[in-house]
Design a protein around this motif. Sequence first.
Motif, PDB file in Angstrom:
ATOM      1  N   SER A 172       6.309  94.893 133.265  1.00 30.41           N
ATOM      2  CA  SER A 172       6.515  95.861 134.348  1.00 30.41           C
ATOM      3  C   SER A 172       5.520  97.002 134.319  1.00 30.41           C
ATOM      4  N   ALA A 173       4.900  97.222 133.143  1.00 32.98           N
ATOM      5  CA  ALA A 173       3.957  98.331 133.025  1.00 32.98           C
ATOM      6  C   ALA A 173       2.539  97.920 133.397  1.00 32.98           C
ATOM      7  N   LEU A 174       2.378  96.638 133.800  1.00 32.05           N
ATOM      8  CA  LEU A 174       1.028  96.139 134.024  1.00 32.05           C
ATOM      9  C   LEU A 174       0.666  96.033 135.507  1.00 32.05           C
ATOM     10  N   THR A 175       1.595  96.416 136.383  1.00 34.94           N
ATOM     11  CA  THR A 175       1.306  96.321 137.819  1.00 34.94           C
ATOM     12  C   THR A 175       0.694  97.627 138.314  1.00 34.94           C
ATOM     13  N   PRO A 176      -0.038  97.579 139.449  1.00 35.47           N
ATOM     14  CA  PRO A 176      -0.635  98.808 139.996  1.00 35.47           C
ATOM     15  C   PRO A 176       0.394  99.852 140.405  1.00 35.47           C
ATOM     16  N   ASP A 177       1.660  99.421 140.677  1.00 39.83           N
ATOM     17  CA  ASP A 177       2.707 100.352 141.127  1.00 39.83           C
ATOM     18  C   ASP A 177       3.630 100.799 139.999  1.00 39.83           C
ATOM     19  N   ALA A 178       3.248 100.487 138.744  1.00 41.64           N
ATOM     20  CA  ALA A 178       4.106 100.850 137.606  1.00 41.64           C
ATOM     21  C   ALA A 178       4.214 102.359 137.492  1.00 41.64           C
ATOM     22  N   SER A 179       5.319 102.795 136.902  1.00 45.12           N
ATOM     23  CA  SER A 179       5.568 104.228 136.740  1.00 45.12           C
ATOM     24  C   SER A 179       4.543 104.831 135.776  1.00 45.12           C
ATOM     25  N   LEU A 180       3.947 105.947 136.238  1.00 45.50           N
ATOM     26  CA  LEU A 180       2.960 106.596 135.387  1.00 45.50           C
ATOM     27  C   LEU A 180       3.607 107.207 134.139  1.00 45.50           C
ATOM     28  N   ASN A 181       4.870 107.677 134.299  1.00 44.76           N
ATOM     29  CA  ASN A 181       5.559 108.226 133.128  1.00 44.76           C
ATOM     30  C   ASN A 181       5.775 107.153 132.052  1.00 44.76           C
ATOM     31  N   GLY A 182       6.156 105.942 132.538  1.00 46.20           N
ATOM     32  CA  GLY A 182       6.334 104.840 131.576  1.00 46.20           C
ATOM     33  C   GLY A 182       5.027 104.459 130.906  1.00 46.20           C
ATOM     34  N   ILE A 183       3.953 104.471 131.709  1.00 43.57           N
ATOM     35  CA  ILE A 183       2.639 104.159 131.128  1.00 43.57           C
ATOM     36  C   ILE A 183       2.249 105.211 130.102  1.00 43.57           C
ATOM     37  N   ASP A 184       2.500 106.471 130.411  1.00 41.94           N
ATOM     38  CA  ASP A 184       2.166 107.539 129.475  1.00 41.94           C
ATOM     39  C   ASP A 184       2.949 107.382 128.169  1.00 41.94           C
ATOM     40  N   ALA A 185       4.208 107.036 128.300  1.00 38.09           N
ATOM     41  CA  ALA A 185       5.024 106.855 127.094  1.00 38.09           C
ATOM     42  C   ALA A 185       4.516 105.672 126.265  1.00 38.09           C
ATOM     43  N   LEU A 186       4.110 104.624 126.986  1.00 34.11           N
ATOM     44  CA  LEU A 186       3.594 103.436 126.294  1.00 34.11           C
ATOM     45  C   LEU A 186       2.288 103.745 125.567  1.00 34.11           C
ATOM     46  N   LEU A 187       1.393 104.433 126.250  1.00 30.89           N
ATOM     47  CA  LEU A 187       0.109 104.769 125.628  1.00 30.89           C
ATOM     48  C   LEU A 187       0.258 105.774 124.504  1.00 30.89           C
ATOM     49  N   ALA A 188       1.362 106.494 124.502  1.00 32.51           N
ATOM     50  CA  ALA A 188       1.583 107.459 123.423  1.00 32.51           C
ATOM     51  C   ALA A 188       2.041 106.778 122.126  1.00 32.51           C
ATOM     52  N   THR A 189       2.611 105.579 122.229  1.00 33.36           N
ATOM     53  CA  THR A 189       3.141 104.894 121.035  1.00 33.36           C
ATOM     54  C   THR A 189       2.172 103.861 120.462  1.00 33.36           C
ATOM     55  N   ILE A 190       1.347 103.233 121.298  1.00 30.98           N
ATOM     56  CA  ILE A 190       0.502 102.123 120.822  1.00 30.98           C
ATOM     57  C   ILE A 190      -0.601 102.591 119.872  1.00 30.98           C
ATOM     58  N   PRO A 191      -1.437 103.556 120.219  1.00 30.14           N
ATOM     59  CA  PRO A 191      -2.533 103.929 119.310  1.00 30.14           C
ATOM     60  C   PRO A 191      -2.075 104.379 117.919  1.00 30.14           C
ATOM     61  N   PRO A 192      -1.031 105.226 117.793  1.00 33.07           N
ATOM     62  CA  PRO A 192      -0.630 105.628 116.431  1.00 33.07           C
ATOM     63  C   PRO A 192      -0.225 104.445 115.556  1.00 33.07           C
ATOM     64  N   TYR A 193       0.510 103.497 116.177  1.00 34.30           N
ATOM     65  CA  TYR A 193       0.944 102.337 115.384  1.00 34.30           C
ATOM     66  C   TYR A 193      -0.266 101.560 114.862  1.00 34.30           C
ATOM     67  N   TRP A 194      -1.220 101.260 115.741  1.00 39.08           N
ATOM     68  CA  TRP A 194      -2.371 100.436 115.337  1.00 39.08           C
ATOM     69  C   TRP A 194      -3.343 101.217 114.449  1.00 39.08           C
ATOM     70  N   ARG A 195      -3.394 102.525 114.635  1.00 34.09           N
ATOM     71  CA  ARG A 195      -4.233 103.321 113.742  1.00 34.09           C
ATOM     72  C   ARG A 195      -3.656 103.306 112.315  1.00 34.09           C
ATOM     73  N   ALA A 196      -2.338 103.431 112.235  1.00 33.01           N
ATOM     74  CA  ALA A 196      -1.689 103.366 110.921  1.00 33.01           C
ATOM     75  C   ALA A 196      -1.853 101.982 110.287  1.00 33.01           C
ATOM     76  N   GLN A 197      -1.777 100.955 111.144  1.00 32.56           N
ATOM     77  CA  GLN A 197      -1.960  99.594 110.639  1.00 32.56           C
ATOM     78  C   GLN A 197      -3.380  99.391 110.101  1.00 32.56           C
ATOM     79  N   ARG A 198      -4.369  99.908 110.828  1.00 31.61           N
ATOM     80  CA  ARG A 198      -5.759  99.788 110.392  1.00 31.61           C
ATOM     81  C   ARG A 198      -5.988 100.526 109.075  1.00 31.61           C
ATOM     82  N   ASP A 199      -5.420 101.727 108.934  1.00 33.05           N
ATOM     83  CA  ASP A 199      -5.590 102.490 107.708  1.00 33.05           C
ATOM     84  C   ASP A 199      -4.925 101.786 106.518  1.00 33.05           C
ATOM     85  N   ALA A 200      -3.740 101.202 106.770  1.00 31.04           N
ATOM     86  CA  ALA A 200      -3.038 100.488 105.689  1.00 31.04           C
ATOM     87  C   ALA A 200      -3.833  99.269 105.238  1.00 31.04           C
ATOM     88  N   ASP A 201      -4.381  98.539 106.204  1.00 30.93           N
ATOM     89  CA  ASP A 201      -5.192  97.370 105.854  1.00 30.93           C
ATOM     90  C   ASP A 201      -6.449  97.788 105.095  1.00 30.93           C
TER      91      ASP A 201
END
Length: 354
Positions: free
Chosen positions: A108-137
Motif C-alpha cells: 500500500s505504500a508503493l502506489t503514487p496515492d499512498a499516504s505521505l505520513n505512512g511513507i514518512d513513518a516507513l522511511l524513518a524505520t528502514i535506514p536505522p535498522y539496516w545501518r545497525a545491521q551493517r555495523d553489526a556485520d
Amino acid sequence: MSPFRRAPALLAGASLLCLLVGLLYLASQIRTIFSDQLKQEYAGLVLEAAERAESARAMVGVWQQQAGDGQAQTQAYRHARMELADRLKSLAALVNASPLAAPRMPASALTPDASLNGIDALLATIPPYWRAQRDADGADVRLRIAHVANVLIALAALLFCMLLTALGMYAKRNRQLAGESYEFEYAALHDSLTGLPNRRNLFAMLDEVAANLHAAPMSRKIAVLYVDLDGFKQVNDTLGHRVGDEFLIAVSRAFRESVRKVDVVARIGGDEFAVLIREYSTPDELAEIAQRLIACVVETDTEMGIGVVRASIGIASYPDLVSDYQRLVAAADDAMYHVKRGGKNGYAFAAQAD
C-alpha cells in the motif's frame, strides 16, 4: 612396540589431527567472513536506495507546497509522486527480498496515492535498522578476521613444530641406519669370534698398502706372515670348542699386542692367522716378528695349561721375494706348509720368485 617408539607416531597423528581441525575452522570462518561481507554490501544497497527514496520524498514536499499555484506546479507534483513511488518500489524490492528478518514494506505504500505520513513513518524505520545491521556485520567480520589471524599463527607454529619433529625423526633414523650400516660393514670385514679383520679385509688392506707403495716407493717393502696353529684340532677334540674358542681369543689378543699398531693381524679362518707388515727394512725384522708370534702361542698354551699348541709361520715379502703383491698371502701359505713338513713350530721365508 615400546611406548617410546610409539610416541613420535602418536605426536605426528595428534599434530595432523590438530592441523586438520584448524584448517576446517579456518574454512568455516572464511566462509562466514565472505557471507558477512555480502550482508554488508546488501545493507549498503538498501541504505543507498533509502537515501534515494528520502530525496524523492523531499522533492514531493517541495512541489506539494506549490501544487495550487498553477498547472505546471501541479504536474511537477504528480511527477514527483510517481518518482517517489518508483524509488519506494526499488527499495521494497531490496528489503522484501532480503533473507534477514527485516521489516517488510507493505504494497500500500508503493502506489503514487499512498499516504505521505505512512511513507514518512516507513522511511524513518528502514535506514536505522539496516545501518545497525551493517555495523553489526562489520564488527563480526573484524572479530572473525582476528580469529583467523590467531589460528593462522597457531597453525604456523604447529607446522614449525611438526617440521622440527620430522627433521628430528629423520636425523634419528639416519643415525640408526648409519649405525646399522656400520655394524653390517664391520661384521662383513671382521671375524665374529676374535674381532680381528677377516680374509676379505686383509686383502683390501693389502691392496691399499700396495697402492701407497707404488705411489711413493722410496725402497719400501711389505710382508705377510702366515700363521697356522699346530695341535689346535686336538684342543677342540679333547677339551671342547669352548676352550678352543677361548684359546683363539687369547692368542689373537697376544698377536695384536706383539706387533706395531700400524700392522694388521687378521684371522684367515679356523686356526690360521695372517700378519700384514706395512713396512720393514731387513729380513731379520721379519724373523724377530715371527719369533714373537711363536712365543705368543707358547705363552698362551702354557697359561691355559694345554701343552700341545705351537705355531708354524711362513713369511713372504714384496717386492724382493714375491714380484706380485697379490701372491703374498699364497706365497706365505706355501712357506708355512714347508715349515709343517719340516717338523713344525718354526718359521721359514718364501722362495724368491724367478
